[in-house]
Design a protein around this motif. Structure first.
Motif, mmCIF file in Angstrom:
data_model
loop_
_atom_site.group_PDB
_atom_site.id
_atom_site.type_symbol
_atom_site.label_atom_id
_atom_site.label_comp_id
_atom_site.label_asym_id
_atom_site.label_seq_id
_atom_site.Cartn_x
_atom_site.Cartn_y
_atom_site.Cartn_z
ATOM 1 N N GLN A 286 -9.014 3.088 -9.596
ATOM 2 C CA GLN A 286 -8.679 1.723 -9.994
ATOM 3 C C GLN A 286 -8.996 1.501 -11.468
ATOM 4 O O GLN A 286 -9.844 2.185 -12.056
ATOM 5 C CB GLN A 286 -9.483 0.715 -9.160
ATOM 6 N N VAL B 235 3.556 5.745 -9.266
ATOM 7 C CA VAL B 235 2.807 4.580 -9.736
ATOM 8 C C VAL B 235 3.608 3.774 -10.745
ATOM 9 O O VAL B 235 3.331 2.594 -10.954
ATOM 10 C CB VAL B 235 1.454 4.998 -10.354
ATOM 11 N N ARG C 250 -5.084 -1.957 -7.101
ATOM 12 C CA ARG C 250 -5.332 -0.786 -7.943
ATOM 13 C C ARG C 250 -5.616 -1.173 -9.391
ATOM 14 O O ARG C 250 -6.270 -0.434 -10.129
ATOM 15 C CB ARG C 250 -4.114 0.139 -7.896
ATOM 16 N N LEU D 264 -4.461 5.971 -12.332
ATOM 17 C CA LEU D 264 -3.836 5.694 -11.038
ATOM 18 C C LEU D 264 -3.374 6.977 -10.360
ATOM 19 O O LEU D 264 -3.453 7.105 -9.126
ATOM 20 C CB LEU D 264 -2.658 4.740 -11.223
ATOM 21 N N SER E 257 0.826 -1.215 0.000
ATOM 22 C CA SER E 257 0.000 0.000 0.000
ATOM 23 C C SER E 257 0.859 1.264 0.000
ATOM 24 O O SER E 257 0.513 2.272 0.583
ATOM 25 C CB SER E 257 -0.928 -0.001 1.226
ATOM 26 N N HIS F 106 2.591 4.685 -1.018
ATOM 27 C CA HIS F 106 2.062 5.878 -1.676
ATOM 28 C C HIS F 106 3.205 6.614 -2.370
ATOM 29 O O HIS F 106 3.562 7.722 -2.029
ATOM 30 C CB HIS F 106 1.372 6.793 -0.652
ATOM 31 N N ARG G 99 -7.285 -1.913 -2.132
ATOM 32 C CA ARG G 99 -5.841 -2.159 -2.090
ATOM 33 C C ARG G 99 -5.321 -2.545 -3.466
ATOM 34 O O ARG G 99 -4.226 -2.152 -3.861
ATOM 35 C CB ARG G 99 -5.507 -3.269 -1.085
ATOM 36 N N SER H 158 4.117 0.105 -10.045
ATOM 37 C CA SER H 158 4.546 -0.267 -8.701
ATOM 38 C C SER H 158 3.358 -0.495 -7.775
ATOM 39 O O SER H 158 3.544 -0.813 -6.599
ATOM 40 C CB SER H 158 5.441 0.834 -8.117
ATOM 41 N N VAL H 159 2.136 -0.350 -8.258
ATOM 42 C CA VAL H 159 0.943 -0.547 -7.439
ATOM 43 C C VAL H 159 0.558 -2.028 -7.453
ATOM 44 O O VAL H 159 1.065 -2.821 -8.250
ATOM 45 C CB VAL H 159 -0.234 0.310 -7.951
#
Length: 751
Positions: free
Chosen positions: A264, A208, A315, A259, A203, A205, A313, A287-288
């Protein structure tokens, strides 16, 4: 409860009666008393309950409340158990209601089909977790050798010190460590454990992107700019690009923008075979958290992915047709790759079309939907021509690749080996001598379509179906591809006793055998349903192909869809005639799309591609138009033919398929029902055409007789009313228990 009835209230603390949808073919819901348990925040639609239905207990979903019932209150049963404190997602429940109403299906059965198996069985909506072990600050400054005689603890500490992100328990035990060593280090304050979700645990942050995007050409850039214009609204788009034009890169850069907005993306692909390569590309780029949903997952894996998407969670969600029912916390875009593919239509049970539901869902959420393909379905193309969908074109292949040259090969009077003519075998040899790869496409698995007697003409036929048995080498049996009945290959003709039994035609096994004999130094890789039953078998074969070694690929439709084979320079279509001449009015559309798609596997890199299409009908005008002017020209002509013939997409259609043990009873009930329907339509002054009943294309299958009735109309509302009326009439007929029938709204196959 009628399916189109809106819930009287979304939530109530003390309802008199709960209306529960249960998994049954009956198109009604059932009334129950609340019982002693109730949710903490009051009853609401979407809560699962366990109820008694007849002599069994089932899991149902509360869909409405009412103060009274048509059934006397003392006869109503209380619910057995409350399974949820919080309801299933509201957008998911809305989609299921729409699906049941539009496809004329039981709401309870629709809800059951749309949720993971474990939820149907009453399991909590909880995903599995695992423990990740990592070194504490104290552990980072403690040399392992200070642990003295605790040698295994020291070794484990050294391992964990090398993994800043920690290691999950399964990875630790795989290296020979156990729980005792973990507990020992934890008691010393050197390591600690943290629980994380098994699916989509990451998760973070941060950015992306995990790797930079590729540079787009002018057409791709223009298409992406047009897609960006509709990111905040319902924006249906047909991304119509030739094979190899880089549609996937456009998808990826559009998803990046979605993203970045914290939303999503749901991507539907037609086949499970495409999921691993699609997943690999998406996980390299982003990377999500990315999850997949398809039939290859076990029940726990499917529930984990479903819950991760619902919670937000995950994405990016990639899946086959059933993934359209995946709940999303923050929907941002839906992408349908190869939107024309018939795999998006469910042909049994709940007969929905995932592409059409995706459009409805995108409209409900107010988000864009992108339908990408090189060969649009005529319905989609019609919407684009009318302006309902935005039509974006990609006419050039990415990089310097040129379109493959397509050529018809006349098989009339030519000798064949395993279905291959002399011209094809010569061309294959030339490409293999140059160290390249060749794809041989044959849309029929097995060794040969059938076995026949050369003396008397006997043909092996199924005892249960109006179909011929297919000869297989592995296992060496005659198998019916309709009912799966099997019989041993006879030593002599059952009719005349002759031993001269010969295979007729060619399947993938026979073509594989022929190629192995003709090119003994080249590996022949067969890809069909028989060779890919083992998990990961297809992915291992495709990985070998992608390494670029000279080889021969022999396969069915599984190889025609979306695969990137940069080293394939020749495609040979063994028999283009199989799907051209059929009672199904979509036969030419489907065959042309398949030929175009399989031809698109050739010449996708620096070497030019060539496609040889073998046929006994080289003068067929449809084939000629496809070869000379391409799929788009043929699609335009087919649309005009459909308009003149008053067929979809210019009219709407419902096909009612019925079957029974007795042919006379089946025909009698359907004839009586259609006559009654025609009378009702006349009374209602409704314009709906009722055709039939007529025998199904395969009248006898699995020892049962099959017939069908077709309803067509220019207005959906009239067609749905007529279908519902006939459904009600059939369900009340005294002989209805002696037959089974299904309703197929917007059918894609006439069989």
């Amino acid at each position: 409860m009628p399916l189109d009835r809106a819930p009287s209230d979304s939530s109530t603390t003390h309802p008199a009666i709960l209306v529960v949808a249960v998994p049954t073919p009956l198109r009604r819901c059932f009334d129950y008393l609340p019982g002693h348990e109730r949710p903490e925040n009051g009853w609401c639609s979407g809560v699962r309950v366990r109820v008694s239905l007849g002599r069994r207990q089932v899991v149902g979903v509360v869909v409405d409340f009412r103060m009274d019932s048509d059934v006397e209150r003392h006869r109503l049963k209380p619910i057995e158990a409350l399974l949820d404190q919080t309801p299933l997602p509201a957008d998911w429940l809305w989609l299921c209601r729409f699906t049941a109403r539009y496809y004329q299906h039981s709401l309870g059965d629709t809800l059951a089909n749309a949720m993971p198996v474990l939820l149907r069985q009453g399991r909590p909506l909880e995903a599995r977790t695992r423990t990740r072990w990592f070194v504490t600050e104290r552990g980072h400054t403690t040399p392992p050798e200070q642990l003295g005689r605790a040698r295994r603890q020291a070794e484990l500490l050294a391992v964990l010190q090398q993994h800043r992100q920690g290691l999950v328990a399964s990875a630790i035990t795989a290296q020979g460590f156990d729980q005792a060593q973990l507990r020992g280090l934890r008691e010393k304050g050197l390591i600690d454990g943290k629980s994380e979700w098994l699916a989509a645990p990451d998760s973070r942050h941060g950015p992306v992107l995990a790797e930079p995007a590729l540079t787009l050409n002018r057409e791709q850039s223009d298409a992406l700019s047009a897609l960006h214009e509709g990111l905040d609204r319902f924006h249906p788009v047909l991304l119509h690009g030739v094979t190899g034009s880089g549609k996937t890169e456009v998808y990826l850069q559009l998803i990046e923008a979605v993203l970045e907005r914290g939303r999503q993306a749901l991507i539907l692909v037609p086949e499970i075979a495409l999921t691993p390569q699609t997943l690999e590309r998406f996980r390299r780029r982003f990377s999500v958290a990315v999850v997949t949903l398809h039939s290859g997952l076990n029940d726990s894996e499917r529930l984990d992915a479903w819950e991760a998407a619902r919670a937000g969670r995950a994405r990016i969600i990639i899946g086959t047709r059933s993934a359209i029912f995946t709940p999303l916390a923050t929907p941002g875009v839906i992408i349908i790759d190869e939107e024309h593919d018939n795999s998006f239509k469910q042909h049994e049970g709940l007969r929905y079309h995932a592409r059409d539901l995706a459009v409805v869902r995108a409209q409900h959420h107010g988000i864009p939907i992108v339908m990408g393909t090189a060969t649009p379905a005529l319905e989609t193309l019609h919407h684009a021509q009318r302006g309902d969908y935005r039509h974006l074109r990609l006419t050039r292949r990415a990089g310097n690749a040129q379109p493959a040259m397509m050529q018809l090969v006349d098989l009339r009077g030519r000798p064949l080996r395993g279905g291959l003519g002399p011209q094809a075998i010569k061309a294959i040899g030339e490409q293999l001598d140059a160290g390249r790869q060749v794809l041989v496409f044959i849309n029929r698995r097995g060794f040969a379509p059938t076995l026949s007697c050369h003396e008397c003409g006997w043909i092996s036929e199924c005892r249960h179906c109006d179909a011929r048995l297919t000869l297989h080498r592995q296992p060496h049996q005659l198998i019916c591809h309709h009912c799966d009945s099997r019989m041993a290959v006879p030593d002599a003709c059952p009719s005349c006793g002759s031993a001269d039994l010969r295979p007729q035609g060619a399947g993938t096994e026979r073509t594989e055998e022929t190629l192995a004999e003709a090119f003994p130094d080249t590996p022949v890789l067969r890809v069909d349903r028989d060779t890919t039953r083992r998990r990961d078998a297809l992915e291992q074969t495709l990985a070998r192909v992608r390494r670029g070694e000279s080889c021969l690929l022999v396969g069915t439709q599984m190889l025609a869809k979306g695969h990137h084979f940069p080293h394939v320079t020749l495609v040979v279509v063994v028999n283009a005639d199989g799907g051209l001449y059929s009672a199904d009015f979509r036969a030419m559309e489907h065959s042309a799309a398949l030929l175009t798609q399989v031809a698109g596997r050739a010449g996708r890199a620096s070497h030019p591609g060539r496609v040889l299409i073998q046929t006994h009908h080289p003068d067929d005008p449809g084939l000629q138009l496809l070869i000379e002017q391409g799929f788009d020209a043929l699609a335009t002509q087919l649309l005009e033919e459909r308009r003149i013939a008053r067929l979809p997409p210019y009219r709407y259609m419902v096909l009612i398929r019925a079957e029974g043990q007795n042919a006379e009873t089946l025909q009698s009930v359907l004839s009586e029902g259609t006559e009654a329907l025609r009378g009702w339509l006349q009374e209602q002054s409704m314009t709906v055409e009722c055709l039939g009943p007529v025998p199904a294309p395969m009248e006898r299958r699995q020892t049962r007789w099959h017939a069908q009735v077709m309803l067509t109309a220019e207005r959906r509302s009239a067609l749905h009313r007529a279908t519902a009326w006939l459904d009600e009439w059939l369900s009340r007929h005294p002989d209805s228990r002696r037959l089974r029938y299904s309703i197929d709204v917007d059918p894609q196959e006439m069989a």
